[in-house]
Scaffold this motif. Structure first.
Motif, PDB file in Angstrom:
ATOM      1  N   SER A  90     -54.334   1.196  20.120  1.00 38.69           N
ATOM      2  CA  SER A  90     -53.298   1.576  21.076  1.00 38.69           C
ATOM      3  C   SER A  90     -51.927   1.093  20.614  1.00 38.69           C
ATOM      4  O   SER A  90     -50.922   1.798  20.757  1.00 38.69           O
ATOM      5  CB  SER A  90     -53.618   1.012  22.465  1.00 38.69           C
ATOM      6  OG  SER A  90     -54.808   1.576  22.954  1.00 38.69           O
ATOM      7  N   THR A  91     -51.890  -0.097  20.037  1.00 37.68           N
ATOM      8  CA  THR A  91     -50.639  -0.620  19.476  1.00 37.68           C
ATOM      9  C   THR A  91     -50.179   0.250  18.320  1.00 37.68           C
ATOM     10  O   THR A  91     -48.994   0.584  18.213  1.00 37.68           O
ATOM     11  CB  THR A  91     -50.837  -2.079  19.018  1.00 37.68           C
ATOM     12  OG1 THR A  91     -51.228  -2.861  20.144  1.00 37.68           O
ATOM     13  CG2 THR A  91     -49.564  -2.646  18.405  1.00 37.68           C
ATOM     14  N   ALA A  92     -51.109   0.657  17.466  1.00 39.46           N
ATOM     15  CA  ALA A  92     -50.755   1.518  16.330  1.00 39.46           C
ATOM     16  C   ALA A  92     -50.251   2.877  16.798  1.00 39.46           C
ATOM     17  O   ALA A  92     -49.300   3.423  16.228  1.00 39.46           O
ATOM     18  CB  ALA A  92     -51.960   1.690  15.399  1.00 39.46           C
ATOM     19  N   VAL A  93     -50.853   3.430  17.837  1.00 41.36           N
ATOM     20  CA  VAL A  93     -50.369   4.706  18.381  1.00 41.36           C
ATOM     21  C   VAL A  93     -48.941   4.539  18.886  1.00 41.36           C
ATOM     22  O   VAL A  93     -48.053   5.327  18.547  1.00 41.36           O
ATOM     23  CB  VAL A  93     -51.292   5.230  19.509  1.00 41.36           C
ATOM     24  CG1 VAL A  93     -50.634   6.359  20.284  1.00 41.36           C
ATOM     25  CG2 VAL A  93     -52.622   5.691  18.927  1.00 41.36           C
ATOM     26  N   ALA A  94     -48.707   3.508  19.689  1.00 41.66           N
ATOM     27  CA  ALA A  94     -47.366   3.281  20.231  1.00 41.66           C
ATOM     28  C   ALA A  94     -46.339   3.079  19.121  1.00 41.66           C
ATOM     29  O   ALA A  94     -45.220   3.609  19.184  1.00 41.66           O
ATOM     30  CB  ALA A  94     -47.369   2.084  21.179  1.00 41.66           C
ATOM     31  N   MET A  95     -46.713   2.339  18.085  1.00 40.89           N
ATOM     32  CA  MET A  95     -45.774   2.100  16.981  1.00 40.89           C
ATOM     33  C   MET A  95     -45.513   3.370  16.180  1.00 40.89           C
ATOM     34  O   MET A  95     -44.419   3.547  15.646  1.00 40.89           O
ATOM     35  CB  MET A  95     -46.297   0.975  16.090  1.00 40.89           C
ATOM     36  CG  MET A  95     -46.293  -0.374  16.795  1.00 40.89           C
ATOM     37  SD  MET A  95     -47.027  -1.681  15.805  1.00 40.89           S
ATOM     38  CE  MET A  95     -45.678  -2.022  14.680  1.00 40.89           C
ATOM     39  N   ASN A  96     -46.498   4.244  16.079  1.00 41.13           N
ATOM     40  CA  ASN A  96     -46.293   5.512  15.375  1.00 41.13           C
ATOM     41  C   ASN A  96     -45.473   6.496  16.204  1.00 41.13           C
ATOM     42  O   ASN A  96     -44.973   7.485  15.671  1.00 41.13           O
ATOM     43  CB  ASN A  96     -47.634   6.135  14.973  1.00 41.13           C
ATOM     44  CG  ASN A  96     -48.092   5.637  13.639  1.00 41.13           C
ATOM     45  OD1 ASN A  96     -47.574   6.047  12.606  1.00 41.13           O
ATOM     46  ND2 ASN A  96     -49.045   4.725  13.643  1.00 41.13           N
ATOM     47  N   LEU A  97     -45.353   6.250  17.495  1.00 36.12           N
ATOM     48  CA  LEU A  97     -44.540   7.101  18.358  1.00 36.12           C
ATOM     49  C   LEU A  97     -43.132   6.552  18.549  1.00 36.12           C
ATOM     50  O   LEU A  97     -42.192   7.311  18.787  1.00 36.12           O
ATOM     51  CB  LEU A  97     -45.218   7.240  19.729  1.00 36.12           C
ATOM     52  CG  LEU A  97     -46.534   7.993  19.731  1.00 36.12           C
ATOM     53  CD1 LEU A  97     -47.217   7.864  21.085  1.00 36.12           C
ATOM     54  CD2 LEU A  97     -46.331   9.454  19.369  1.00 36.12           C
ATOM     55  N   GLU A  98     -42.986   5.241  18.422  1.00 37.27           N
ATOM     56  CA  GLU A  98     -41.693   4.600  18.667  1.00 37.27           C
ATOM     57  C   GLU A  98     -40.637   5.088  17.673  1.00 37.27           C
ATOM     58  O   GLU A  98     -40.803   4.968  16.460  1.00 37.27           O
ATOM     59  CB  GLU A  98     -41.842   3.084  18.549  1.00 37.27           C
ATOM     60  CG  GLU A  98     -40.614   2.314  18.969  1.00 37.27           C
ATOM     61  CD  GLU A  98     -40.861   0.827  18.948  1.00 37.27           C
ATOM     62  OE1 GLU A  98     -39.900   0.097  18.642  1.00 37.27           O
ATOM     63  OE2 GLU A  98     -42.004   0.397  19.207  1.00 37.27           O
ATOM     64  N   ALA A 134     -50.384   5.083  23.956  1.00 37.92           N
ATOM     65  CA  ALA A 134     -51.723   5.637  23.780  1.00 37.92           C
ATOM     66  C   ALA A 134     -52.333   6.027  25.121  1.00 37.92           C
ATOM     67  O   ALA A 134     -51.896   5.569  26.180  1.00 37.92           O
ATOM     68  CB  ALA A 134     -52.615   4.616  23.082  1.00 37.92           C
ATOM     69  N   MET A 135     -53.359   6.865  25.043  1.00 39.59           N
ATOM     70  CA  MET A 135     -54.064   7.327  26.234  1.00 39.59           C
ATOM     71  C   MET A 135     -55.569   7.240  25.989  1.00 39.59           C
ATOM     72  O   MET A 135     -56.006   7.226  24.843  1.00 39.59           O
ATOM     73  CB  MET A 135     -53.699   8.790  26.516  1.00 39.59           C
ATOM     74  CG  MET A 135     -52.217   9.044  26.709  1.00 39.59           C
ATOM     75  SD  MET A 135     -51.827  10.805  26.820  1.00 39.59           S
ATOM     76  CE  MET A 135     -52.018  11.334  25.115  1.00 39.59           C
ATOM     77  N   PRO A 136     -56.385   7.235  27.048  1.00 37.95           N
ATOM     78  CA  PRO A 136     -57.842   7.243  26.867  1.00 37.95           C
ATOM     79  C   PRO A 136     -58.345   8.670  26.666  1.00 37.95           C
ATOM     80  O   PRO A 136     -59.117   9.202  27.451  1.00 37.95           O
ATOM     81  CB  PRO A 136     -58.360   6.622  28.170  1.00 37.95           C
ATOM     82  CG  PRO A 136     -57.334   6.999  29.179  1.00 37.95           C
ATOM     83  CD  PRO A 136     -56.024   7.011  28.450  1.00 37.95           C
ATOM     84  N   VAL A 137     -57.874   9.295  25.587  1.00 39.25           N
ATOM     85  CA  VAL A 137     -58.215  10.686  25.266  1.00 39.25           C
ATOM     86  C   VAL A 137     -58.542  10.784  23.787  1.00 39.25           C
ATOM     87  O   VAL A 137     -58.247   9.879  23.014  1.00 39.25           O
ATOM     88  CB  VAL A 137     -57.059  11.653  25.606  1.00 39.25           C
ATOM     89  CG1 VAL A 137     -56.687  11.571  27.079  1.00 39.25           C
ATOM     90  CG2 VAL A 137     -55.835  11.394  24.740  1.00 39.25           C
ATOM     91  N   VAL A 171     -47.856  12.669  14.369  1.00 34.76           N
ATOM     92  CA  VAL A 171     -49.057  13.428  14.042  1.00 34.76           C
ATOM     93  C   VAL A 171     -50.213  12.460  13.767  1.00 34.76           C
ATOM     94  O   VAL A 171     -51.340  12.671  14.217  1.00 34.76           O
ATOM     95  CB  VAL A 171     -48.819  14.391  12.853  1.00 34.76           C
ATOM     96  CG1 VAL A 171     -50.102  15.069  12.421  1.00 34.76           C
ATOM     97  CG2 VAL A 171     -47.762  15.425  13.225  1.00 34.76           C
ATOM     98  N   PHE A 172     -49.923  11.366  13.059  1.00 31.42           N
ATOM     99  CA  PHE A 172     -50.964  10.362  12.830  1.00 31.42           C
ATOM    100  C   PHE A 172     -51.330   9.660  14.136  1.00 31.42           C
ATOM    101  O   PHE A 172     -52.499   9.340  14.367  1.00 31.42           O
ATOM    102  CB  PHE A 172     -50.521   9.350  11.774  1.00 31.42           C
ATOM    103  CG  PHE A 172     -51.615   8.408  11.356  1.00 31.42           C
ATOM    104  CD1 PHE A 172     -52.780   8.883  10.770  1.00 31.42           C
ATOM    105  CD2 PHE A 172     -51.495   7.050  11.569  1.00 31.42           C
ATOM    106  CE1 PHE A 172     -53.803   8.018  10.398  1.00 31.42           C
ATOM    107  CE2 PHE A 172     -52.509   6.179  11.194  1.00 31.42           C
ATOM    108  CZ  PHE A 172     -53.663   6.663  10.607  1.00 31.42           C
TER     109      PHE A 172
END
Length: 162
Positions: A76-84, A118-121, A21-22
């Motif tokens: 983008s790294t933070a998004v990926a880490m929050n999804l991993e 992450a995405m460009p959205v 969610v974050f």
């Protein structure tokens, strides 16, 4: 102009527990109208359009636009880490119907389209479209647009911190 040192970030991104969610909220700081893609492109297009004896302004804008690429990388790294390692269902969010209705849990495109990246959205999944990139050629107007963009970005960062 752009140097990449093999993935070492200047400031290490740390995530102790996945939070999709974050991750979805962080997408706003990447591809939202107050996000880093916007300011990166705004600075770069202002620099590329600079004419005449404005080398110092052009260089400042190019350097700042290039620096904004690093912000996109960190987010983008933070998004990926929050999804991993995150569960594909947000049980906790689903338990609160108001939270679930507002956030809708995680962005399914993170799962379906990017293999948890992450995405460009923006946070709603709307693709970044450059409609808020201002590069008028009027140095004073462009600098005001930059101050406004940075202020909006700071407001978003504060909201994400909360």
């Amino acid at each position: 102009m752009f140097y990449h040192d093999g993935g070492k970030l200047q400031y290490q991104v740390k995530v102790t527990q996945p939070n999709p969610v974050f991750a979805r909220a962080l997408q706003q700081a990447i591809g939202g109208i107050e996000g880093e893609i916007r300011v990166c492109l705004q600075y770069l297009f202002q620099a590329w359009g600079a004419r005449g004896p404005s080398k110092k302004y052009r260089d400042m804008l190019l350097n700042t636009g290039t620096e904004e690429i690093a912000h996109i990388e960190m987010l983008s790294t933070a998004v990926a880490m929050n999804l991993e390692g995150a569960p594909l269902e947000m049980e906790e969010a689903a338990k609160d119907p108001i939270v679930f209705a507002k956030l809708g849990g995680m962005n399914l495109r993170h799962v379906l389209s990017t293999c948890m990246a992450a995405m460009p959205v923006d946070a709603e999944g709307v693709p970044f479209d450059c409609s808020h990139v201002y590069a008028s050629g009027n140095r004073a107007a462009d600098m005001l647009a930059n101050a406004t963009a940075e202020s909006a970005g700071r407001m978003l960062a504060v909201q994400l911190y909360k």
